[in-house]
Design an enzyme around this catalytic site. Structure first.
Site, mmCIF file in Angstrom:
data_model
loop_
_atom_site.group_PDB
_atom_site.id
_atom_site.type_symbol
_atom_site.label_atom_id
_atom_site.label_comp_id
_atom_site.label_asym_id
_atom_site.label_seq_id
_atom_site.Cartn_x
_atom_site.Cartn_y
_atom_site.Cartn_z
ATOM 1 N N ASP A 34 31.718 40.352 36.163
ATOM 2 C CA ASP A 34 31.271 39.844 34.865
ATOM 3 C C ASP A 34 31.320 40.964 33.833
ATOM 4 O O ASP A 34 30.711 42.018 34.023
ATOM 5 C CB ASP A 34 29.834 39.310 34.993
ATOM 6 C CG ASP A 34 29.292 38.769 33.679
ATOM 7 O OD1 ASP A 34 29.290 37.542 33.511
ATOM 8 O OD2 ASP A 34 28.866 39.585 32.830
ATOM 9 N N TYR A 39 30.677 44.895 25.638
ATOM 10 C CA TYR A 39 30.386 45.984 26.578
ATOM 11 C C TYR A 39 31.369 47.141 26.403
ATOM 12 O O TYR A 39 31.124 48.238 26.907
ATOM 13 C CB TYR A 39 30.479 45.505 28.046
ATOM 14 C CG TYR A 39 29.497 44.442 28.461
ATOM 15 C CD1 TYR A 39 28.456 44.018 27.633
ATOM 16 C CD2 TYR A 39 29.620 43.844 29.715
ATOM 17 C CE1 TYR A 39 27.586 43.021 28.033
ATOM 18 C CE2 TYR A 39 28.741 42.854 30.137
ATOM 19 C CZ TYR A 39 27.732 42.439 29.288
ATOM 20 O OH TYR A 39 26.868 41.456 29.698
ATOM 21 N N LYS A 64 32.994 37.480 27.866
ATOM 22 C CA LYS A 64 32.193 36.763 26.874
ATOM 23 C C LYS A 64 32.669 37.122 25.465
ATOM 24 O O LYS A 64 32.943 38.284 25.180
ATOM 25 C CB LYS A 64 30.699 37.125 27.024
ATOM 26 C CG LYS A 64 30.187 37.017 28.445
ATOM 27 C CD LYS A 64 28.706 37.380 28.544
ATOM 28 C CE LYS A 64 28.338 37.732 29.970
ATOM 29 N NZ LYS A 64 28.736 39.085 30.354
ATOM 30 N N HIS A 97 28.888 34.623 24.081
ATOM 31 C CA HIS A 97 27.875 35.598 24.502
ATOM 32 C C HIS A 97 26.499 35.300 23.885
ATOM 33 O O HIS A 97 25.482 35.290 24.578
ATOM 34 C CB HIS A 97 28.326 37.006 24.118
ATOM 35 C CG HIS A 97 27.688 38.077 24.923
ATOM 36 N ND1 HIS A 97 28.256 39.308 25.130
ATOM 37 C CD2 HIS A 97 26.518 38.122 25.593
ATOM 38 C CE1 HIS A 97 27.481 40.042 25.899
ATOM 39 N NE2 HIS A 97 26.412 39.350 26.170
#
Length: 267
Positions: A34, A39, A64, A97
């Site tokens: 994931d 990120y 996401k 997200h």
């Protein structure tokens, strides 16, 4: 299609740290990874996956879409960029997200873009993250509940989020739990320690097993090989009905993730 019950989270891991974490996890037998655009580790995750030599069809990759990319004309190009970074032609699951702050981009707009991305073969399944009941209702109205694979939400023994879970499950939407160990806070609970001792298990294994036995998917992260291996064993732990009932009493609505300007009005 279904969501794997157990996977690896990569939140807050970047560069060589995330490469090492993903590489070790894949070597241990993890097959679900994931990540997310925000990120800033998709390229590193993609590198670790490519270097693992594991066949793409054996993996389940989730990413996401960040709030800056929710609008029509932005979502699909941003997902295509994610695919390039991840070195893959498709992801298995694409999530929104966070909902668009102040409804700047309406739920229907980005959900329909996700459906389009799926039709283009960029993603096998679509879903949402950090969605309240109201937001899920809007998403269902836009694309139908059957199109929404999961709602990934903060969920731990300390925040059991039962209203959201109940609504999602009534509509056939699976729950993915993030922050399942509550940043380690849940590991400190004496009751969790007592259950772990009874089963000759770790507190983390008890919590992850609890979530999976409730039907949730979990995505714990770690940078340590022994923790990655230990967490994986949670799939083999079977808690009793009494254990589950005891953990149910730990719910105190303790939310740890609620960013200003981003978080919706929680249920």
């Amino acid at each position: 299609m279904s969501i794997p019950a157990f996977g690896l989270g990569t939140f807050r891991l970047q560069d060589q740290v995330v490469i090492d974490s993903v590489s070790q996890a894949l070597a241990l037998g993890y097959r679900a990874i994931d990540t997310a655009q925000i990120y800033e580790n998709e390229a590193a995750v993609g590198q670790a996956i490519a270097e693992s030599g594991i066949k793409r069809e054996e993996l389940f990759i989730t990413t996401k879409i960040w709030i800056a990319n929710l609008a029509q004309g932005k979502l699909i190009p941003s997902l295509q960029e994610s695919l390039q970074k991840l070195k893959t032609d498709y992801v298995d699951l694409t999530l929104i997200h966070w909902p668009s702050p102040n409804d700047e981009v309406p739920v229907a707009e980005f959900m329909l873009e996700l459906v389009k991305a799926k039709a283009l073969g960029l993603t096998r399944q679509i879903g949402v993250s950090n969605f309240t009941i109201d937001l899920m209702q809007q998403a269902i109205a836009a694309v139908g509940a059957e199109s929404i694979a999961t709602n990934q939400i903060e969920l731990s023994p300390l925040l059991q989020n039962r209203k959201v879970v109940e609504f999602a499950q009534e509509h056939g939407i699976a729950i993915t739990s993030y922050m399942t160990l509550a940043y380690g806070k849940a590991l400190e609970e004496p009751m969790i320690h007592a259950i772990a001792k009874k089963h000759a298990a770790t507190p983390a294994q008890v919590i992850l097993s609890w979530a999976m036995q409730l039907g949730y998917s979990v995505i714990p992260s770690s940078t340590k090989a022994n923790n990655l291996a230990s967490n994986l064993l949670a799939q083999e732990l079977q808690l009793s009905a009494e254990d589950m009932a005891l953990i149910a009493t730990l719910d105190r609505g303790e939310r740890l993730v609620s960013p200003d300007g981003l978080a919706p009005k929680w249920d």
